[in-house]
Design a protein around this motif. Structure first.
Motif, short mmCIF file in Angstrom:
data_model
loop_
_atom_site.label_atom_id
_atom_site.label_comp_id
_atom_site.label_asym_id
_atom_site.label_seq_id
_atom_site.Cartn_x
_atom_site.Cartn_y
_atom_site.Cartn_z
N GLN A 1 13.18 1.95 3.36
CA GLN A 1 12.01 1.54 4.15
C GLN A 1 10.98 2.66 4.01
OE1 GLN A 1 11.71 -1.35 5.92
NE2 GLN A 1 13.68 -1.97 5.08
N LYS A 2 9.91 2.38 3.34
CA LYS A 2 8.94 3.44 3.06
C LYS A 2 8.22 3.88 4.34
CE LYS A 2 8.64 4.16 -1.50
NZ LYS A 2 9.80 5.01 -1.77
N SER A 3 7.99 5.16 4.47
CA SER A 3 7.17 5.75 5.54
C SER A 3 7.42 5.12 6.89
CB SER A 3 5.68 5.60 5.22
OG SER A 3 5.47 5.95 3.90
N SER A 4 8.56 5.37 7.45
CA SER A 4 8.80 4.78 8.76
C SER A 4 9.72 5.67 9.57
CB SER A 4 9.43 3.41 8.58
OG SER A 4 9.93 2.97 9.81
N TYR A 5 9.23 6.06 10.75
CA TYR A 5 10.10 6.79 11.67
C TYR A 5 11.01 5.82 12.42
CZ TYR A 5 7.26 11.00 11.10
OH TYR A 5 6.63 12.09 10.59
N GLU A 6 10.65 4.55 12.44
CA GLU A 6 11.48 3.57 13.15
C GLU A 6 11.78 2.41 12.22
OE1 GLU A 6 10.01 2.64 17.01
OE2 GLU A 6 10.46 4.68 17.64
N PRO A 7 12.54 2.64 11.16
CA PRO A 7 12.74 1.62 10.14
C PRO A 7 13.56 0.45 10.66
CG PRO A 7 14.20 3.45 9.76
CD PRO A 7 13.31 3.86 10.89
N LEU A 8 13.32 -0.73 10.09
CA LEU A 8 14.05 -1.94 10.44
C LEU A 8 14.69 -2.43 9.15
CD1 LEU A 8 14.05 -3.37 13.15
CD2 LEU A 8 12.44 -5.02 12.20
N TRP A 9 16.02 -2.58 9.14
CA TRP A 9 16.65 -3.04 7.89
C TRP A 9 17.21 -4.45 8.01
CZ3 TRP A 9 17.78 2.24 9.12
CH2 TRP A 9 17.27 3.17 8.20
N ASN A 10 18.06 -4.65 9.02
CA ASN A 10 18.79 -5.92 9.14
C ASN A 10 19.51 -6.29 7.85
OD1 ASN A 10 18.16 -6.31 11.79
ND2 ASN A 10 16.22 -7.32 11.33
N ASP B 1 11.12 8.42 4.23
CA ASP B 1 11.43 7.14 3.58
C ASP B 1 12.93 6.92 3.69
OD1 ASP B 1 8.80 7.30 2.78
OD2 ASP B 1 9.32 8.36 0.93
N PRO B 2 13.37 6.35 4.79
CA PRO B 2 14.82 6.34 5.02
C PRO B 2 15.53 5.16 4.37
CG PRO B 2 13.68 5.50 6.94
CD PRO B 2 12.61 5.83 5.93
N TYR B 3 16.81 5.38 4.03
CA TYR B 3 17.73 4.29 3.72
C TYR B 3 19.10 4.72 4.24
CZ TYR B 3 19.35 7.12 -0.26
OH TYR B 3 19.87 8.11 -1.04
N VAL B 4 20.01 3.76 4.32
CA VAL B 4 21.33 4.09 4.87
C VAL B 4 22.37 3.94 3.79
CG1 VAL B 4 23.08 3.45 6.55
CG2 VAL B 4 20.69 3.34 7.18
N GLN B 5 23.25 4.91 3.70
CA GLN B 5 24.32 4.85 2.71
C GLN B 5 25.65 4.86 3.46
OE1 GLN B 5 23.89 7.87 -0.17
NE2 GLN B 5 25.11 6.86 -1.67
N VAL B 6 26.57 3.99 3.04
CA VAL B 6 27.86 3.88 3.72
C VAL B 6 28.96 4.22 2.71
CG1 VAL B 6 29.32 2.43 5.14
CG2 VAL B 6 26.88 1.98 5.03
N PHE B 7 29.85 5.12 3.08
CA PHE B 7 30.97 5.49 2.20
C PHE B 7 32.25 5.00 2.84
CE2 PHE B 7 27.69 8.60 1.72
CZ PHE B 7 27.66 8.92 0.38
N PHE B 8 33.08 4.34 2.05
CA PHE B 8 34.36 3.90 2.61
C PHE B 8 35.36 3.74 1.48
CE2 PHE B 8 37.07 0.23 3.99
CZ PHE B 8 37.84 0.97 4.87
N ALA B 9 36.51 4.33 1.64
CA ALA B 9 37.62 4.17 0.69
C ALA B 9 37.18 4.44 -0.74
CB ALA B 9 38.21 2.78 0.81
N GLY B 10 36.40 5.50 -0.92
CA GLY B 10 36.04 5.88 -2.29
C GLY B 10 34.90 5.06 -2.87
N GLN B 11 34.34 4.11 -2.11
CA GLN B 11 33.21 3.34 -2.63
C GLN B 11 31.99 3.64 -1.76
OE1 GLN B 11 35.33 -0.54 -2.33
NE2 GLN B 11 34.63 -0.81 -4.41
N LYS B 12 30.81 3.38 -2.30
CA LYS B 12 29.65 3.53 -1.43
C LYS B 12 28.64 2.43 -1.68
CE LYS B 12 27.36 6.92 -4.38
NZ LYS B 12 27.15 8.34 -4.58
N GLY B 13 27.94 2.07 -0.62
CA GLY B 13 26.90 1.05 -0.75
C GLY B 13 25.69 1.54 0.00
N LYS B 14 24.47 1.09 -0.43
CA LYS B 14 23.31 1.57 0.32
C LYS B 14 22.30 0.45 0.56
CE LYS B 14 20.50 3.51 -3.30
NZ LYS B 14 20.04 4.70 -3.94
#
Length: 1978
Positions: A470-479, A453-466
């Protein structure tokens, strides 16, 4: 496209000689090989090929030059042939025979025959016209054959064969082997590839000219002496990497230290600011300062970390200011500043010093800056030493804008920007849950889910956003896009993007990618904002099989090198600069996540089918733990080829047919996608068949491939972004060549070869050619649809960079001279770094290739090869460096398992051939393999030419014999606890190994042994093996009696090959010994001196080989020594050893050392010292000098090390080794007779520098050295017109009070000290200004007899004085006498910002100290473990010289043969010495208490004396001033190591050590630099500068002359002294205390001493009066400085007259003062209140003032109520008593920090008077109106009247004269009061008239005054208007003043109206009654 030139023959040559040809086209030259001993015809028969990127023009020229070749001299030109290529361009093929021209363009007889062919551009691979150059029939037949089969290949063209390849037909071979297009050419006709200067022979190292390259001068010669592998002759092999162990993820010690000094211009009214310092997750706070906008803190914070560098450098340092924080509330943020640790670390010296951080408010980006914080930030890793600028009184007016806390090149005005990180989709994710549950679900519900169940987390300058999950996906699509808001350019280098798996328990990282913002943007004027993508990035991490506890989870977090492909993510990044004035802008910086517009699939490039082929030629050195089960190797690229734990087979995209793409229809690949159902489909084979290893030796196994080599091949689909990789490859090629060249130059400098500058010129020439080549190649492929913006911008900026680099290289080449080589080399290193930086492509395309060794389906060890290194291209330069080459790979353990000693061992060594390219280009994939094989194909591939083989069978094999000449090794690691090793070497070649003998107890074994490997079978063509032998691996082990041998290091070598048909004779044979660097992990572990030759065994067997003389050494058994031609030539040398003594020997096996002896050994010979009979009583030797003779190599570089061993002689004849030391290089001890004709002694002339004060300031700067025989007069000016000295101080630096009293009684030692520090800082500033590199300066110092610093200082001073004088003495004849009265002259001392020994070469002028080591060398690469291994020190020296000594040495007067070269030594009997240690102060101590402070005190140890000055600890100070001296009696040599430590006092528990420093007093005592007592600048017999030494200058001078056997001193007429042939002059009188003048010789004697280095033969610099700065170290935190200590040490022998009392350097007591401030009036104060009744504006004014930092002493005037005009009258007096340190310009306050404090803490704060005006309110808090802060040392003079008083006076915008209250004593005037308005602009809110009067405490006592308006001396009451009172206390008064005064007419009218209304009311009221009465009564 290519131009081919086939140079056939050159005929009609004259004479006999070696010939060589040089062919040049478009500025790029190739050399042919050297034809040796040819007479009239030279049969070159070589082909040269130029790949051309742009069409050839008809007017271009081809030039061929023929030379007579010479090894030693430059080549002699025979003649030149030039041809215009018009005919070639028209016909594509021309054959020419023509004569040559000589230098003068005259035709000569010699003619040449050449064939030229040009392939124009059209196809992917150029095609051939008519027959090949050889033109034989069979070849054309073969072409036809191949064309038939090639026709089946996608996009192949008839006969397309790589240009320059030739193939021969050999009878009796199958059609497949004939089609194998290998390079079956003999060595003779192999054209040289352009990227290597061809190496024909490895000559002796002196005849370097053999290497061909530019111009055949030694410029282009490459040196192979670092390791034989630096030069890679062949085309078929790549270089292996010698460093093994991963260093990336290993934790290290770091310390971040931050000093918050002060803050300024904070926005807000009357705030109580606190500064919060945050590093990563640690927070620390300063104390709170009340109601001030410019608080002064000066607080020091230290953060310690133990993490890996990647984690460390990504931590954020955040400095924020918080307003009114207390225990209950967290306070409000004023503003903050962020930067990452990496930015600080990349600064020079890893620090920012005294810089201003700009605060901004992250919640309100439209607001401007919120203030400044001044701070020091430093980041120290282990072993970094930080040069702290000297902490002295900081008086400079701070230029805030010029000293911002920003790296170079970042603009001061940073703008807010949005960073959009767009996350599109991901592919190829691994399984992240167990499949157990999934199987259950599948069984019941039948649903088959992806287990992640992937999601992407981005860290920059002491802050993070995610992003969303995407549930159950080896090829998730976020856009989706994650939006950060930060200042641009950001001070955080990296952005971290992480795919994570969402899980109910805890989320784990799947893979991490770092975006380096420096790589995706360019800050140049043609630069671009950060941009990226949309592009795929690949993520690597742990292996893909899912386990609950993954031991390699760190790898997924991005720590360390990933060992497997995890996933790839498509992302983009864009930056938009915000217009903060725009009102719609959301002003918060919170991270937002929003939808992003999807992008088309094709935007990242067209999907292409790639083909990866690999052949395993050898698998050896398999670790024995993996030797019991069958082994298989697996190769993967992305998830392709991963059969064990990849996913289900990756869906392969069907090639989309496009009209016109006919040739794309792949006949082999049918429409079916299933494996193997059709014989034509190419199923991938990604792993070798399992095979059981065989034993090589005790440690290693090998796989017996013999002639059958397994192959793998994989098809995979990736977006076609090869251009990116091609560009990177071109730059890498340039960088590799540059690096190789620079290594050569360094090696040449190191080994003192001749002409390194020529080689460097060649390197630069090559670099500029490479850069131009890049420009022509990279520009080809523009306007591709899938090019992202970053591709375009990067290409532009790379082209710009390389163009400028090419030009710089060209211009540098012209500047390279012999003496500038080193500097230019440094500049070239910068080129190299820049190239490597540019070549690193931030947008990935094809993932890296992993090779795994599998054992029983378990993954054991891996290697990772970047895909760009394997990528095929038809253009030579774009080819990956390992493509189609045999690469030696060493497999290593994954992740943390590979740390430490596990990472040193090789898990397996592979010889692997790899090729990666588009499937449609794949016909050449075998072209680089060693020739002579047949292909074995899988069943379905038979008969198909392009079908890859599953294995290769070699039919050709050659027999060889390898001879390894193992001579010696040096500087090996210690592997035993004794501190020595028992080393032997193991040599591996192919699948054989042999060992040398074991030599016991040495770190420098001389094996002198030849190992012979027989029956070696190598596969492939003979000539290829000649150029390209496999590498030899040499491993060094330590033999242990028990257990297995310990690994000590490894190195590689290439053997020199002799074919059977070559003669064993010079120049190539016999081979020379070379040094090979040994590595253990990443640490260098010594050198191996050896040579290797590989001899082909011819048909007649071994009889043809050079004979091996049998075992000569009968003592050593059947061991063959290194043969005579190879072993070095020896000469007889004598080694003299000076034995002085042993120091600090530690216990051995718990027993004390009592009777030590030193054994010296070198090359088998040696000498023993005399025995020390009682080490405790006297650790010195009785016999000082002994010698031995030994045969050493003539070549100094080959000298063996010299071993020093200390043994303890115990009872019953037992010996124990105490410790040992290996002197690895004897060079510094080789005796070189002094050069009598040296230029030091032959200039004549007179240097007049005089000492009389009457001389004008102008001073001659010349320092001419004089001839030894001329009598020159030297006048030395020490006075230097010091009266001017004080003028250079800024107004109001230290010692102002003295200015009126010029008597010396006011000056003390501290005046001298502070004055000297100013001089030192001034020098440093000038040094920076003139840009002199420190290194250059050091070189200068060393060359010039170490005179640099003094001279510089005097120059600086004279120049300054000159300037000041001009400024201040406009009058023509104002002589020195007038200035004398103004300023007393201050003598100075020398402040060294480092240790004294660093300045004087460790005082090893004749006595050297050798550390004795014992115990094993540690596992880490840390040098710090060295400290722990030291068990003592041997003091002595060595002298090495060839035996017949030059005659003149013995002739000198008083030569004592028993002392040999060590003449006139002092006696080494014990001597008693009085040691006097002066400790001045400490700076930047490491905090030891919880409150971030320390309570330091001094502790001194010397021998048995231990002084702890515990009662005088200094409370809560990190910069304590000690100012103490300590006297200790010691006896050398027993007690010679002085330790000065700083401890932290604790009320309870033991005191902690903060840090300590150790000083070796003995070397100082005996040094010729005379470090016993520094020589002062002037001689005086009273006052602060009293002469400290018991010996007067004349006595010292006499003694030095006597010891140095110098003629003198002759005191001539008064004021002159002559020493040798030098004459010094100076003053001849001295004043005593009473002002009586007496004649004296001391001044001139002193001037001679201060210039002692000018005395011929014995001169050297004498230590001046000084203070040294020593770093404090703590053994618990090795290598990290814990603070610094300033001190100096005097030593006085007890048998000499006793010295006087110690100098008094006790800290200056602050002087007590009283400041009286009278506030007379205010004016124009803003009116704050609205009147209760009348609504008028008014203010109730009072004035508040305070002096000290906090408001604890604040005083308020009474209130002037109800001021309507802003005028207030007060006549109010404040009294502020304070303690003041004039020298530091600080007020000293002592107070308890809190009620729990044990004692008072002393604070030093700037002397600033604050005046504020307030509006008094009765029921609410008072309102703050405005303030001014006056720095008492320099504040604007007050205005005479209120009108003249303007706001600019305070802001400094107009030039107002500044005054100091300490000089003026009394000041009166008007000053403006300011506050900030809503827009943070200053506004004038009032003016105050005040009078300041400063008195000393005594004066104040005599003349007392009252506070406020009290007695004594009361002030009269102010004459205030009647309106000034409090309304609710006097209601009547207020009615009278306010109501009546303003509204009297209105009140009267109102009164009348009221009366009228009253009448009316009464009338109405009484009306009815009257009416009724009237009516009723009527």
């Amino acid at each position: 496209m290519a131009l081919l030139v086939h140079l056939k023959t050159v005929s009609e040559l004259r004479g006999r000689g070696d010939r060589i040809a040089k062919v040049t086209f478009r500025g790029q030259s190739f050399y042919s090989r050297v034809l040796e001993n040819c007479e009239d015809v030279a049969d070159f028969d070589e082909t040269f090929r130029w790949p051309v990127a742009s069409n050839i023009d008809k007017n271009e020229m081809l030039e061929i030059q023929i030379f007579n070749y010479s090894k030693v001299f430059s080549n002699k030109l025979i003649g030149t042939f030039r041809m215009v290529l018009q005919k070639v361009v028209e016909d594509n093929h021309v054959e020419v025979t023509d004569t040559l021209m000589d230098d003068n363009n005259a035709i000569i007889k010699t003619s040449l025959c050449v064939e030229i062919r040009y392939q124009a551009t059209d196809g992917t691979v150029g095609s051939w016209d008519d027959g090949d150059f050889l033109g034989d029939e069979s070849l054309q037949e073969e072409e036809k054959d191949s064309q038939e089969t090639d026709g089946l290949l996608p996009s192949s063209r008839p006969g397309s064969r790589p240009p320059g390849e030739k193939s021969f037909r050999r009878a009796g071979r199958s059609v497949f082997s004939a089609m194998k297009l290998g390079k079956n050419r003999s060595h003779k006709e192999e054209p040289q590839r352009q990227d290597e200067p061809a190496v024909l022979e490895m000559e002796e190292l002196d005849h370097l000219a053999i290497r061909l390259g530019e111009g055949l001068d030694p410029d282009s010669v490459s040196l192979a002496s670092v390791t034989a592998l630096t030069t890679n002759v062949s085309n078929k092999r790549s270089k292996p990497d010698i460093k093994m162990e991963p260093s990336a993820g290993r934790p290290m010690d770091y310390q971040v230290s931050i000093t918050v000094i002060e803050a300024r211009q904070l926005v807000g009214l009357n705030m109580d600011p606190v500064v919060c310092v945050e590093v990563g997750d640690d927070k620390k706070y300063t104390s709170m300062k009340e109601s001030t906008n410019c608080p002064y803190y000066n607080e020091y914070f230290v953060f310690d970390f133990h993490v890996s560098p990647d984690v460390m450098f990504d931590k954020i340092i955040k400095i924020s200011v918080i307003h009114s924080k207390n225990l209950l509330r967290s306070g409000t943020l004023v503003g903050s500043f962020k930067m990452d640790v990496g930015t600080v670390y990349s600064q020079p010296e890893h620090q920012f010093h005294h810089k201003w951080a700009i605060l901004s408010d992250p919640d309100d980006i439209s607001a401007g800056l919120k203030g400044y914080v001044k701070c020091d930030v430093a980041v120290v890793g282990k072993g970094d030493n930080i040069k702290t600028p000297h902490k002295a009184n900081e008086t400079e007016e701070d230029d805030i804008e010029g000293n911002l806390l920003l790296p170079e090149g970042v603009p001061a005005e940073r703008q807010w920007a949005r960073f959009y990180v767009k996350i599109y989709r991901a592919e190829g994710l691994p399984r992240m849950n167990t499949s157990l549950m999934a199987n259950v679900k599948k069984a019941f519900i039948g649903e088959n889910k992806d287990l992640v169940d992937p999601y992407v987390q981005v860290f920059f300058a002491g802050q993070k956003g995610k992003t969303s999950v995407q549930k159950s996906s080896y090829e998730p699509l976020w856009n989706e896009q994650v939006v950060f808001t930060d200042l641009f350019p950001p001070l955080c280098k990296r952005m971290k993007v992480q795919i994570r798996d969402s899980d109910k328990v805890n989320d784990v990282a799947i893979g991490t990618h770092f975006i380096d913002l420096r790589k995706i943007s360019n800050d140049g004027d043609k630069g671009f904002l950060p941009t990226l993508g949309p592009a795929w990035v690949n993520m690597y991490g742990s292996t893909r099989n899912y386990t609950l506890l993954d031991e390699h989870q760190d790898l997924n977090e991005g720590l360390g090198e990933g060992v497997s492909f995890r996933a790839r993510l498509m992302l983009g990044l864009a930056v938009e600069i915000l217009d903060t004035s725009n009102p719609e802008l959301t002003s918060s910086t919170e991270v937002q996540v929003e939808q992003a517009t999807p992008v088309s699939e094709s935007c990242t490039g067209k999907m292409e089918e790639f083909f990866l082929f690999g052949a395993f030629l050898e698998a050896s050195m398999i670790d024995r733990r993996n030797g019991d089960k069958p082994v298989t190797f697996e190769v993967t690229i992305g998830n392709y080829g991963n059969e064990v734990d990849g996913l289900a087979r990756p869906q392969r995209p069907r090639p989309r047919k496009e009209p016109g793409d006919e040739e794309e229809v792949d006949l082999i690949q049918n429409s079916s996608d299933d494996e193997g159902d059709d014989s034509g489909d190419l199923a991938s084979v990604s792993s070798t068949p399992p095979m059981r290893p065989q034993i090589t030796d005790r440690n290693y196994f090998h796989l017996p491939y013999l002639e059958r080599k397994p192959c793998i091949y994989i098809k995979s689909w990736w977006p076609d972004q090869r251009r990116r990789l091609y560009n990177a490859n071109i730059m890498d090629h340039i960088a590799d060549k540059l690096e190789e060249g620079l290594n050569d130059v360094q090696e040449m400098i190191k080994t003192e070869k001749s002409y390194p500058e020529r080689r460097l010129r060649g390197v630069l020439e090559e670099l500029s050619c490479g850069c131009h080549r890049f420009l022509s190649l990279a520009d080809k492929d523009q306007g591709h649809s899938s090019h992202t913006r970053l591709d375009r911008e990067r290409l532009k900026s790379c082209m710009r960079e390389l163009e400028s680099m090419g030009q710089q290289a060209k211009s540098l080449r012209a500047q390279v001279k012999r003496h500038t080589v080193r500097d230019k080399l440094r500049l070239c290193q910068n080129f190299l770094q820049k190239l490597r930086f540019l070549a690193d492509e931030p947008q990935h395309s094809i993932p890296d290739v992993f090779i795994w060794m599998m054992n029983n389906n378990k993954r054991i060890a891996y290697a990772r090869v970047p895909s760009k290194d394997l990528l095929f291209s038809i253009v030579e330069e774009e080819l990956g460096k390992d493509c189609a080459k045999v690469k030696t790979l060493f497999l290593k353990l994954p992740g943390k398992r590979g740390f430490g000693s596990a990472g040193w061992t090789v898990q397996a060594k592979l010889e692997l051939y790899l090729w990666l390219g588009l499937s449609k280009q794949r016909k050449d994939f075998l072209c680089g393999l060693p020739c002579g094989f047949e292909e074995v194909k899988a069943a379905q591939g038979l008969g198909l030419h392009s079908f890859p083989p599953v294995s290769l069978v070699y039919t050709k094999k050659q027999a060889f014999q390898l001879r390894a000449h193992m001579y010696q090794a040096r500087s090996l690691f210690a592997a035993d606890s004794s501190g020595l090793s028992d080393p032997f070497a193991r040599v591996f070649f192919i699948n054989q190994s042999q060992c040398t003998e074991v030599l016991n107890e040495t770190l420098c074994p001389t094996w002198d042994q030849m190992l012979v490997f027989d029956n070696l079978e190598l596969y492939g063509e003979a000539h290829e093996l000649r150029d390209d032998p496999p590498i030899i691996v040499i491993e060094i082990y330590d033999q242990d009696a028990m257990g297995k041998a310990d690994f000590m290091g490894r190195t590689f070598a290439k053997p020199l090959v002799k074919m059977a048909d070559e003669a064993y004779c010079p120049p190539r044979f016999p081979p020379q010994l070379e040094y090979y660097q040994i590595y253990r992990g990443n640490a260098t572990a010594g050198d191996l001196l050896a040579a290797f030759e590989l001899l082909q065994v011819g048909p007649s067997g071994k009889a043809d080989l050079p004979p091996i003389n049998g075992p000569v050494d009968l003592d050593r058994g059947p061991i063959m020594p290194v043969p005579v031609g190879i072993r070095p030539v020896l000469s007889k040398y004598r080694v003299e050893v000076l034995f002085w003594g042993l120091r600090d020997l530690k216990r051995v096996n718990l027993a004390q050392v009592d009777r030590p002896r030193v054994d010296i050994e070198c090359a088998g010979k040696g000498v023993q010292s005399s025995l020390i009979h009682n080490y405790k009583k006297n650790p010195n030797f009785s016999t000082l000098v002994k010698w031995f003779e030994v045969d050493l190599p003539e070549n100094e570089l080959l000298h063996p090390p010299l071993n020093i061993r200390v043994v303890d002689c115990r009872a019953f004849g037992r010996y124990t080794l105490v410790g040992s030391h290996a002197v690895s290089s004897l060079r510094r001890f080789i005796y070189r007779p002094p050069d009598r004709s040296a230029p030091n002694w032959n200039t004549t002339g007179e240097v007049v520098v005089s000492m009389e004060p009457e001389v004008p300031v102008k001073k001659l700067e010349t320092m001419v050295k004089l001839d030894a025989n001329s009598d020159a007069v030297i006048k030395v000016d020490v006075a230097e017109d010091e009266k001017e000295k004080k003028k250079k101080k800024k107004k109001g630096t230290s010692e102002e009070p003295e200015e009126e009293e010029p008597d010396e009684s006011m000056l003390d030692w501290w005046s001298k000290y502070f004055s000297s520090i100013d001089t030192m800082k001034e020098q440093l500033r000038q040094q920076e200004a003139s840009g002199t590199d420190l290194e250059e300066k050091e070189e200068m110092d060393n060359n010039e007899g170490q005179k640099g610093p003094m001279k510089g200082k005097e120059k600086a001073r004279a120049a300054k004085e000159e300037k000041k004088k001009r400024a201040q003495n406009p009058g023509p004849s104002q002589g020195p006498e007038t200035t004398e009265k103004k300023k007393p002259k201050i003598d100075e001392l020398k402040v060294y910002p480092k240790e004294l020994e660093a300045e004087f070469d460790n005082f090893e002028d004749w006595l050297h100290t050798f550390n004795l080591l014992r115990g094993k060398t540690g596992d880490d690469e840390d040098s710090s473990t060295e400290e722990e291994r030291i068990v003592g020190r041997f003091k002595g020296s060595l002298c090495v010289y060839k035996v017949p000594l030059p005659d003149d040495v013995a002739r000198e007067a008083g030569y004592d043969p028993t002392y040999g070269m060590f003449q006139s030594l002092p006696s080494n009997d014990p001597i008693n010495v009085l040691v006097r240690v002066y400790v001045v102060r400490a700076t930047d101590l490491h905090p030891a208490d919880i409150n971030g402070k320390a309570d330091p005190y001094i502790a001194i140890r010397l021998g048995k004396t231990d002084i702890r000055d515990k009662e005088n600890y200094i409370s809560k100070q990190l910069n304590p001033v000690f100012g103490k001296s300590f006297d200790i009696e010691a006896s050398f040599p027993m007690e010679s190591m002085l330790t000065v430590a700083v401890y932290d006092w604790d009320l309870v528990g033991t005191d902690d050590l903060i840090g300590e420093t150790k000083i070796d007093l003995e070397n100082r005592f005996y040094s010729k630099h005379r470090a016993t007592c520094g020589i002062a600048q002037t001689y005086s017999i009273h006052g602060y500068n009293i002469w400290r030494d018991p010996m007067k200058p004349s006595q010292i001078l006499t003694r030095l002359c006597k010891e140095g056997k110098v003629d003198g001193p002759h005191f001539g007429p008064p004021g002159r002294v002559k020493v040798a042939n030098r004459v010094f002059t100076g003053p001849s009188e001295i004043e005593d205390e009473n002002g009586q003048k007496k004649p004296t010789e001391e001044h001139v004697a002193l001037s001679a001493l201060r210039h002692w280095e000018d005395i011929p033969r014995v001169g050297c610099r004498l230590v001046p009066e000084h203070v040294e700065t020593r770093p404090l170290l703590n053994p618990d935190k090795p290598g990290i400085e814990q603070g610094r200590l300033e001190l100096w040490v005097d030593m006085f022998p007890m048998d000499m007259p006793a010295p006087g009392t110690p100098l008094d350097i006790s800290p200056r007591k602050p002087k007590k003062y009283e400041l009286r401030v009278i506030v007379w009036n205010t004016d124009e104060v803003v009116l704050e209140d609205d009147d209760f009744f009348t609504g008028e504006k008014s203010s109730d004014i009072f004035v508040r003032g305070w002096l000290k930092g906090q408001q604890e002493d604040k005083q308020d005037t009474d209130v002037h109520y109800h001021s309507l005009t802003g005028e207030g009258n007060f006549n109010w007096r404040y009294l502020f008593p304070f303690d003041y340190l004039a020298a530091e310009e600080k007020i000293v306050i002592s107070k308890k920090e809190s009620m729990f404090s044990w004692d008072e803490t002393e604070y030093k704060i700037p002397a600033r008077l604050t005046l504020q005006i307030w509006d008094a309110d009765h029921f609410s808090a008072d309102d703050f109106l405005g303030a001014i802060e006056l720095d008492l040392n320099r504040f604007p003079r007050g205005a005479k009247t209120a009108k003249q008083c303007t706001m600019e006076m305070a802001t400094g915008e107009v030039d107002v004269p500044l005054v100091s209250i300490f000089k003026q004593k009394r000041v009166k005037g008007w000053w403006p009061l300011l506050a900030r308005d809503e827009n943070d602009e200053f506004e004038l809110t009032g003016k105050v008239e005040a009078e300041l009067h400063l008195l000393t405490a005594e004066e104040a006592e005599k003349n007392p005054v009252g506070l406020a308006r009290n007695e004594p001396d009361p002030l009269e009451k102010p004459n205030r208007p009647d309106t000034s009172f409090i309304w609710f206390l006097n209601p009547l008064k207020s009615a009278r003043y306010f109501l009546w005064h303003t509204y009297r007419w209105l009140l009267l009218k109102l009164l009348l109206l009221v009366l009228l209304l009253l009448l009316l009311a009464l009338f109405l009221y009484s009306l009815p009654g009257y009416l009724a009465k009237k009516i009723l009564g009527a």
